[in-house]
Design a protein around this motif. Structure first.
Motif, short mmCIF file in Angstrom:
data_model
loop_
_atom_site.label_atom_id
_atom_site.label_comp_id
_atom_site.label_asym_id
_atom_site.label_seq_id
_atom_site.Cartn_x
_atom_site.Cartn_y
_atom_site.Cartn_z
N GLN A 63 52.96 10.34 70.12
CA GLN A 63 51.78 11.02 70.63
C GLN A 63 50.66 11.12 69.59
OE1 GLN A 63 52.00 11.51 73.69
NE2 GLN A 63 50.11 12.59 74.13
N GLY A 64 51.03 11.56 68.39
CA GLY A 64 50.02 11.83 67.37
C GLY A 64 49.29 10.58 66.89
N ALA A 65 49.95 9.41 67.00
CA ALA A 65 49.35 8.19 66.48
C ALA A 65 48.19 7.72 67.34
CB ALA A 65 50.40 7.09 66.37
N GLY A 66 48.22 8.04 68.63
CA GLY A 66 47.09 7.74 69.51
C GLY A 66 46.91 6.28 69.86
N TYR A 67 48.01 5.53 69.98
CA TYR A 67 47.89 4.11 70.27
C TYR A 67 47.04 3.85 71.51
CZ TYR A 67 49.14 -0.57 71.88
OH TYR A 67 49.08 -1.86 72.32
N TRP A 68 47.32 4.60 72.57
CA TRP A 68 46.62 4.29 73.83
C TRP A 68 45.14 4.58 73.74
CZ3 TRP A 68 49.19 1.08 76.46
CH2 TRP A 68 50.59 1.09 76.42
N HIS A 69 44.77 5.56 72.96
CA HIS A 69 43.35 5.85 72.76
C HIS A 69 42.65 4.65 72.11
CE1 HIS A 69 39.69 7.83 71.32
NE2 HIS A 69 39.99 7.41 70.10
N TYR A 70 43.26 4.16 71.03
CA TYR A 70 42.65 3.02 70.33
C TYR A 70 42.69 1.76 71.19
CZ TYR A 70 42.96 5.85 66.06
OH TYR A 70 42.82 6.82 65.12
N ALA A 71 43.82 1.58 71.87
CA ALA A 71 43.95 0.37 72.69
C ALA A 71 42.89 0.35 73.79
CB ALA A 71 45.34 0.30 73.31
N TRP A 72 42.66 1.49 74.42
CA TRP A 72 41.64 1.56 75.46
C TRP A 72 40.26 1.22 74.89
CZ3 TRP A 72 39.90 0.96 79.96
CH2 TRP A 72 38.66 1.48 80.33
N ASN A 73 39.96 1.78 73.72
CA ASN A 73 38.68 1.47 73.09
C ASN A 73 38.55 -0.03 72.81
OD1 ASN A 73 37.56 3.99 73.10
ND2 ASN A 73 38.15 4.51 70.99
N SER A 74 39.65 -0.61 72.34
CA SER A 74 39.62 -2.05 72.06
C SER A 74 39.35 -2.85 73.33
CB SER A 74 40.96 -2.51 71.47
OG SER A 74 40.92 -2.40 70.07
N VAL A 75 40.09 -2.51 74.39
CA VAL A 75 39.90 -3.24 75.65
C VAL A 75 38.48 -3.07 76.15
CG1 VAL A 75 40.57 -3.27 78.09
CG2 VAL A 75 42.33 -3.10 76.33
N PHE A 76 38.01 -1.83 76.12
CA PHE A 76 36.70 -1.56 76.68
C PHE A 76 35.58 -2.24 75.87
CE2 PHE A 76 32.89 1.10 77.30
CZ PHE A 76 32.76 0.93 78.67
N THR A 77 35.63 -2.10 74.54
CA THR A 77 34.55 -2.70 73.74
C THR A 77 34.59 -4.23 73.85
OG1 THR A 77 35.97 -2.51 71.81
CG2 THR A 77 34.24 -0.87 72.02
N ALA A 78 35.80 -4.80 73.81
CA ALA A 78 35.90 -6.25 73.87
C ALA A 78 35.37 -6.77 75.21
CB ALA A 78 37.34 -6.70 73.65
#
Lengths: 371, 278
Positions: free
Chosen positions: B66-81
């Motif tokens: 939970q604390g690492a926030g993978y899905w938060h970063y992954a979503w940002n990556s998908v969205f920005t790309a």
């Protein structure tokens, strides 16, 4: 159907030293088939592209059906064009290729289908309607390109060397078909080609161009009989006309190994000139046999080309290669020395300086050059 | 028989061995990454790398915690790309179209100039861009990142699409003009359908470049807009490197794009070499 009028039309490309097309004047009859012919770079395609509106003319005016089309974009000129490359849309079926312009004009679907099918019928491409261009042969693509032009029912057809990508036999067939199609539809047509045979067989009038300048606009027969100058004389007719540089004295044109007596009409136009260019078409030269003739060219046979129905020979007369067309039964070998003769009234005479025609064949003094 | 013989000729075997050797050399870091991801932190730290060990998913569990926030970063990556690719294509198509079909005297210069902007190292423009972003409030903002990525990829995207368009005969544009199509209709109905493979491979390349981008993401974002490279870097802390967790995070970050690239490689190769050979 419309009259197309080009008045003093010229084209100057930015930065170019000379004009690509200069002072082009031509008014068609309604439904006329005009051929623009000349060697590469003579401005024939540029002229056609100016009529199409793909290039702007920088001088003069172009009128289509009485309307000045200067500044009018191609789609509003009511023209259709057939490209050398066919330019079929590769991702569309034959039907869609032909229907494209009608769809853009928002014709009713039934109307589009009828027009496309009628055109396909005329061109014999009905079975191909659902194919893509890449599944067609060269000749079939050519037909589709024509079909795309005729469904529009435009006022003017423009065809830019449409047959040059086809093989020789197909070219002859399509040539006849385009002529038939033109007769059937009666649409004013401009046809660009560098092939003088195509020009002669198809054109009602032919504009011969060189270096951006029209040399002559006339019917095929007149071009053949009364060329305006040395260039037209040499360009029209296959094999090309032979030219001899001659000195004139006592009503006879002479040069190394040839002597040609001039008839009254030719003596008159030669006037006081001391030198002339003499033009003789290969088909007007005959083997003279051994009898001494006032009209004769002598030389060694360098090439013999039997074509079946006739035989072409090349004879070196002085420094000039002369081509003659002889009967196949006349046995001539390479290396033979032969004498050729030509009727006095088949001689073309040209001024040495201006290169203009002094006299053609059949009908007296040539007209003044059209350009 | 002869085909078989040809397949095993000396030269072919030599090329085969060479090819495998080069491939191994290139993929060694990836293999190392993958192997390390399945080790414990202690195993990952040994000076002599251990080849045999008991694989564990602990690092992945930690990376996905939970604390690492993978899905938060992954979503940002998908969205920005995705967003930078779509916006990039929308800008690329008209630009490349104009240059390919209506070239002017300055077209060649413009193309070279655009690519030349890629010669500037990103660090060279970091400070001005950072200050501008700070002033207009785009720091740690996904749209700020998207704007950067779009600008970063535009030159190569325009260049690629331009070379695609250039291979489409100009006659087609003229035929469409005479058929009555406006410039927009010509572009949408005639040219774009023909350029679809080129647009697809250009889009893919932009997607991959934006996905892999780490410099701007690390410097211009804090958490809100951060993408996966920031997530990977977060496993490097003041207390030291967490090699195993970092490897697991990296595997999780590159997996989507590798899978995508795998499916698209044929398209990619065609896109990049299109126009090179007639």
């Amino acid at each position: 159907m419309a009259v197309v009028a080009l008045k003093n039309v010229g084209k100057q490309y930015p930065g170019a030293a000379s004009l690509a097309v200069e002072d082009f004047n031509l008014t068609t009859h309604d439904g006329e088939f005009i051929v623009l012919v000349g060697p590469s770079g003579c401005g024939k395609t540029t002229t056609m592209r100016m009529i199409a509106g793909l290039e702007e003319h920088t001088q003069g005016t172009i009128e289509i059906g009485g309307r000045d089309v200067t500044g009018v974009v191609p789609k509003d000129r009511d023209i259709a064009m057939v490209f050398q490359s066919y330019a079929l849309y590769p991702h569309m079926s034959v039907r869609d290729n032909m229907a494209f312009s009608l769809k853009l004009k928002k014709y009713a679907k039934a109307d589009i289908n009828k027009r496309v099918e009628d055109a396909a019928e005329v061109l014999g491409i009905t079975p191909l309607l659902d194919r893509k261009p890449r599944a067609l042969s060269g000749g079939q693509r050519q037909r589709v390109a024509l079909g795309r032009a005729i469904v529009r029912q435009p006022q003017v057809f423009l065809m830019d060397e449409p047959l040059s990508n086809l093989d020789a036999k197909l070219r002859v067939d399509m040539r006849a078909e385009i002529t038939k199609l033109h007769r059937k539809l009666g649409v004013t047509t401009f046809y660009v080609t560098h092939d003088q045979t195509e020009a002669m067989t198809m054109g009602q009038r032919i504009a011969v161009m060189k270096d951006g300048v029209v040399q002559q606009i006339d019917s095929p027969n007149n071009l053949y009989q009364q060329p305006a100058n040395v260039f037209v004389g040499g360009f029209i007719g296959t094999p090309a006309m032979n030219f001899l540089d001659a000195a004139v004295a006592n009503g006879t044109a002479t040069g190394p190994d040839f002597s040609l007596a001039l008839d009254a009409a030719r003596r008159e136009v030669a006037g006081t000139r001391e030198r002339l260019h003499v033009g003789i078409r290969p088909e007007h030269l005959h083997l003279a046999g051994n009898e001494a003739d006032a009209q004769s060219l002598k030389g060694e046979v360098e090439v013999v080309e039997p074509l079946g129905a006739l035989t072409m020979i090349q004879v070196r007369v002085g420094d000039t290669k002369v081509t003659a067309q002889i009967e196949p039964h006349q046995q001539v070998e390479m290396g033979d020395t032969v004498a050729l003769t030509c009727a006095a009234d088949k001689l073309y005479l040209f001024d040495t300086e201006s290169q203009d025609t002094l006299i053609g064949i059949d009908s007296g003094v040539a007209d003044q050059p059209a350009a | 028989m002869s085909a078989q013989a040809k397949r095993f000729s000396g030269a072919n075997i030599a090329f085969g061995v060479l090819g495998w050797a080069v491939a191994l050399l290139m993929f060694l870091p990836l293999i190392w990454l993958l192997v390390t991801a399945f080790k414990t932190e202690a195993e990952a730290f040994t000076v002599t790398p251990q080849l045999f060990f008991e694989p564990t998913l602990d690092s992945f569990k930690a990376a996905l915690a939970q604390g690492a926030g993978y899905w938060h970063y992954a979503w940002n990556s998908v969205f920005t790309a995705l967003a930078s690719t779509v916006i990039g294509l929308m800008l690329t198509v008209p630009a490349a179209y104009a240059m390919a079909f209506y070239p002017s005297k300055r077209t060649d210069f413009t193309l070279v100039w655009m690519v030349s902007t890629k010669f500037i190292p990103a660090v060279g423009v970091l400070v001005p861009i950072f200050l501008v972003y700070k002033t207009i409030g785009l720091l740690d903002n996904v749209w700020g990142l998207i704007a950067l990525y779009t600008a970063m990829n535009l030159p190569i995207m325009i260049w690629m699409v331009y070379s695609y368009f250039r291979d489409i005969p100009k006659d087609l544009v003229e035929a469409a003009n005479i058929d009555g199509a406006s410039m927009g209709q010509t572009m949408l109905k005639v040219i774009l359908p023909l350029a679809t493979p080129g647009l697809a491979s250009t889009g893919l390349l932009a997607l991959i470049l934006a996905w892999n981008e780490s410099f701007w993401s690390i410097t211009m974002t804090n958490y809100q807009a951060s993408t996966l490279p920031v997530y990977i870097a977060s496993f490097k802390s003041a207390e030291g490197m967490f090699w195993a967790k970092m490897s697991a995070a990296s595997v999780l970050s590159i997996a989507p794009i590798i899978v995508l690239g795998w499916f698209a490689q044929r398209q990619m190769v065609r896109g990049l070499t299109f126009g090179a050979v007639k």
